[in-house]
Design a protein around this motif. Structure first.
Motif, mmCIF file in Angstrom:
data_model
loop_
_atom_site.group_PDB
_atom_site.id
_atom_site.type_symbol
_atom_site.label_atom_id
_atom_site.label_comp_id
_atom_site.label_asym_id
_atom_site.label_seq_id
_atom_site.Cartn_x
_atom_site.Cartn_y
_atom_site.Cartn_z
ATOM 1 N N THR A 22 -35.444 -5.433 -20.653
ATOM 2 C CA THR A 22 -35.837 -6.081 -19.407
ATOM 3 C C THR A 22 -37.348 -5.946 -19.294
ATOM 4 N N GLY A 23 -37.983 -6.985 -18.806
ATOM 5 C CA GLY A 23 -39.437 -6.941 -18.675
ATOM 6 C C GLY A 23 -39.962 -8.281 -18.216
ATOM 7 N N PHE A 24 -41.228 -8.528 -18.521
ATOM 8 C CA PHE A 24 -41.866 -9.764 -18.085
ATOM 9 C C PHE A 24 -42.463 -10.492 -19.278
ATOM 10 N N VAL A 25 -42.564 -11.809 -19.168
ATOM 11 C CA VAL A 25 -43.159 -12.631 -20.217
ATOM 12 C C VAL A 25 -44.662 -12.350 -20.203
ATOM 13 N N ALA A 26 -45.177 -11.827 -21.316
ATOM 14 C CA ALA A 26 -46.554 -11.352 -21.357
ATOM 15 C C ALA A 26 -47.570 -12.423 -21.753
ATOM 16 N N ASN A 27 -47.131 -13.500 -22.368
ATOM 17 C CA ASN A 27 -48.050 -14.565 -22.784
ATOM 18 C C ASN A 27 -47.349 -15.910 -22.652
ATOM 19 N N ASP A 28 -48.108 -16.972 -22.768
ATOM 20 C CA ASP A 28 -47.512 -18.307 -22.740
ATOM 21 C C ASP A 28 -46.658 -18.486 -23.987
ATOM 22 N N PRO A 29 -45.363 -18.808 -23.816
ATOM 23 C CA PRO A 29 -44.484 -19.007 -24.981
ATOM 24 C C PRO A 29 -44.971 -20.164 -25.857
ATOM 25 N N ILE A 30 -44.842 -19.989 -27.175
ATOM 26 C CA ILE A 30 -45.303 -20.994 -28.138
ATOM 27 C C ILE A 30 -44.092 -21.541 -28.895
ATOM 28 N N LEU A 31 -43.862 -22.844 -28.773
ATOM 29 C CA LEU A 31 -42.758 -23.522 -29.441
ATOM 30 C C LEU A 31 -43.278 -24.169 -30.720
ATOM 31 N N THR A 32 -42.610 -23.885 -31.855
ATOM 32 C CA THR A 32 -43.026 -24.398 -33.149
ATOM 33 C C THR A 32 -41.846 -25.074 -33.837
ATOM 34 N N GLU A 33 -42.113 -26.232 -34.434
ATOM 35 C CA GLU A 33 -41.098 -26.936 -35.224
ATOM 36 C C GLU A 33 -41.299 -26.606 -36.693
#
Length: 165
Positions: free
Chosen positions: A11-22
């Motif tokens: 459990t925690g918090f999202v620390a950075n902007d998520p990066i989606l890669t194909e």
């Protein structure tokens, strides 16, 4: 012989902007989750932080796409998955490694917020089977002639009452 896995829940918090890669074979989402511990200082009555843990998280396929659409930096999450070790070589030939949480389930932590679920339509049965296979779900299809199984549910259960299921 049993297969051992380091399955964990963080459990925690999202620390950075998520990066989606194909990639040529699948979609990958990368982000870090920060998990901070605190304790009550009995002498002052205040909560004190006693350390943070920063874990890289990877999600794949449909989980990656749906998570990317649903989370933002700072969101409180619960992530379930398997700890793995990634290894690579630097340009100088040194071996490096890090622990990574390969997520099987990701959700908002309802201790801190509410959310609304939006079901994602699938384009074909083949895509649906591929997307849920990574989550260990067995698909069951229902023909149009089968009766709706929800008719036997208690009247006070309005979960998904407007979903058309």
């Amino acid at each position: 012989m049993a297969i051992q896995q380091a399955t964990v829940t963080i459990t925690g918090f999202v620390a950075n902007d998520p990066i989606l890669t194909e990639t040529p074979n699948f979609t990958v989402l990368n982000f870090r989750i920060g998990s901070s511990r605190s304790r009550l200082d009995m002498s002052t009555g205040e909560w004190k932080d006693v350390g943070s843990c920063w874990i890289p998280v990877k999600a794949f396929r449909a989980l990656a796409v749906n998570t990317h659409k649903s989370i933002r930096r700072g969101d409180k999450l619960i992530v379930l998955g398997t700890l793995t070790t990634e290894q690579w070589k630097t340009e100088q030939g040194e071996t490096r490694s890090r622990m990574v949480l390969e997520a099987s389930n990701i959700g908002h932590d309802f201790n801190y917020a509410t959310t609304t679920l939006t079901k994602v339509p699938r384009t074909s049965q083949e895509n649906k089977a591929e997307n849920v296979a990574a989550q260990g779900v067995t698909l069951q299809t229902r023909s149009e002639e089968e009766p709706n199984q929800r008719q036997n549910m208690p009247a006070d259960d309005d979960f998904e009452s407007n979903s058309g299921i």
